[in-house]
Design an enzyme around this catalytic site. Structure first.
Site, PDB file in Angstrom:
ATOM      1  CB  SER A  91      -0.949   0.004   1.199  1.00 42.12           C
ATOM      2  OG  SER A  91      -0.215  -0.034   2.401  1.00 42.12           O
ATOM      3  CG  HIS A 125       7.670  -0.928   3.457  1.00 44.68           C
ATOM      4  ND1 HIS A 125       7.144  -0.384   2.313  1.00 44.68           N
ATOM      5  CD2 HIS A 125       6.676  -1.683   3.991  1.00 44.68           C
ATOM      6  CE1 HIS A 125       5.895  -0.779   2.168  1.00 44.68           C
ATOM      7  NE2 HIS A 125       5.591  -1.576   3.163  1.00 44.68           N
TER       8      HIS A 125
HETATM    9  P1  5GP Z   1       2.468  -2.350   2.921  1.00 45.07           P
HETATM   10  O1  5GP Z   1       0.984  -2.531   2.962  1.00 45.07           O
HETATM   11  O2  5GP Z   1       2.834  -1.357   1.824  1.00 45.07           O
HETATM   12  O3  5GP Z   1       3.279  -3.608   2.860  1.00 45.07           O
HETATM   13  O4  5GP Z   1       2.873  -1.700   4.312  1.00 45.07           O
HETATM   14  C1  5GP Z   1       2.638  -0.362   4.617  1.00 45.07           C
HETATM   15  C2  5GP Z   1       2.597  -0.237   6.110  1.00 45.07           C
HETATM   16  O5  5GP Z   1       2.717   1.124   6.458  1.00 45.07           O
HETATM   17  C3  5GP Z   1       1.300  -0.747   6.742  1.00 45.07           C
HETATM   18  O6  5GP Z   1       1.597  -1.792   7.665  1.00 45.07           O
HETATM   19  C4  5GP Z   1       0.721   0.485   7.419  1.00 45.07           C
HETATM   20  O7  5GP Z   1       0.123   0.181   8.653  1.00 45.07           O
HETATM   21  C5  5GP Z   1       1.928   1.392   7.586  1.00 45.07           C
HETATM   22  N1  5GP Z   1       1.650   2.814   7.561  1.00 45.07           N
HETATM   23  C6  5GP Z   1       0.780   3.482   6.738  1.00 45.07           C
HETATM   24  N2  5GP Z   1       0.836   4.796   6.966  1.00 45.07           N
HETATM   25  C7  5GP Z   1       1.764   4.986   7.950  1.00 45.07           C
HETATM   26  C8  5GP Z   1       2.274   6.160   8.609  1.00 45.07           C
HETATM   27  O8  5GP Z   1       1.884   7.295   8.339  1.00 45.07           O
HETATM   28  N3  5GP Z   1       3.225   5.961   9.561  1.00 45.07           N
HETATM   29  C9  5GP Z   1       3.698   4.711   9.889  1.00 45.07           C
HETATM   30  N4  5GP Z   1       4.635   4.622  10.843  1.00 45.07           N
HETATM   31  N5  5GP Z   1       3.228   3.585   9.289  1.00 45.07           N
HETATM   32  C10 5GP Z   1       2.281   3.725   8.327  1.00 45.07           C
END
Ligand code: 5GP
Length: 118
Positions: free
Chosen positions: A100, A105
């Site tokens: 997302s 990361h």
């Molecule tokens: P993905 O879904 O891309 O693998 O992981 C994105 C992560 O970023 C999710 O686990 C979500 O909870 C986290 N996340 C989204 N917005 C923010 C933010 O503003 N600050 C922090 N520290 N984490 C965030």
């Protein structure tokens, strides 16, 4: 996919948005996930413009790749995790897999007990 300099992690790396810092060096910044999916949920962000794992492995230098993954291990140490306690390292690549935020990361999660995995 082109890298969007205004994604949320780029803003955190530039200090424009606050985050709870766990570890930092020249390769990476590790922060607490704002919406944790496990009792311990840390994100390790490389200090470079990479969309996802696919892009990172294609375009980061070998030195940067090594430094980044060592920073993942240093983050594990910083929060007192080890192979006894157990932890999971994961990364979502592409919308279809649940990514997302389109700045590469690594997720470090722990504390969920003995659950299965995919
Ligand atoms: P993905 O879904 O891309 O693998 O992981 C994105 C992560 O970023 C999710 O686990 C979500 O909870 C986290 N996340 C989204 N917005 C923010 C933010 O503003 N600050 C922090 N520290 N984490 C965030």
């Amino acid at each position: 996919m082109a890298y969007d300099k205004n994604n949320i992690f780029a803003k955190i790396l530039r200090g424009e948005i606050a985050a709870e810092k766990i570890f930092e060096n020249e390769f990476a910044l590790s922060i607490k996930d704002a919406f944790p999916a496990a009792p311990i949920h840390i994100l390790v962000l490389p200090k470079g413009e990479f969309v996802n794992f696919h892009d990172f492995m294609e375009n980061a230098t070998p030195e940067f790749i090594a430094g980044f993954y060592k920073a993942v291990r240093q983050t594990v140490d910083a929060i007192g995790l080890n192979d006894e306690k157990g932890y999971r390292i994961s990364m979502n690549t592409g919308k279809a897999a649940g990514q997302s935020v389109f700045h590469y990361h690594v997720h470090i999660t722990s504390g969920f007990g003995n659950v299965g995995h995919v």
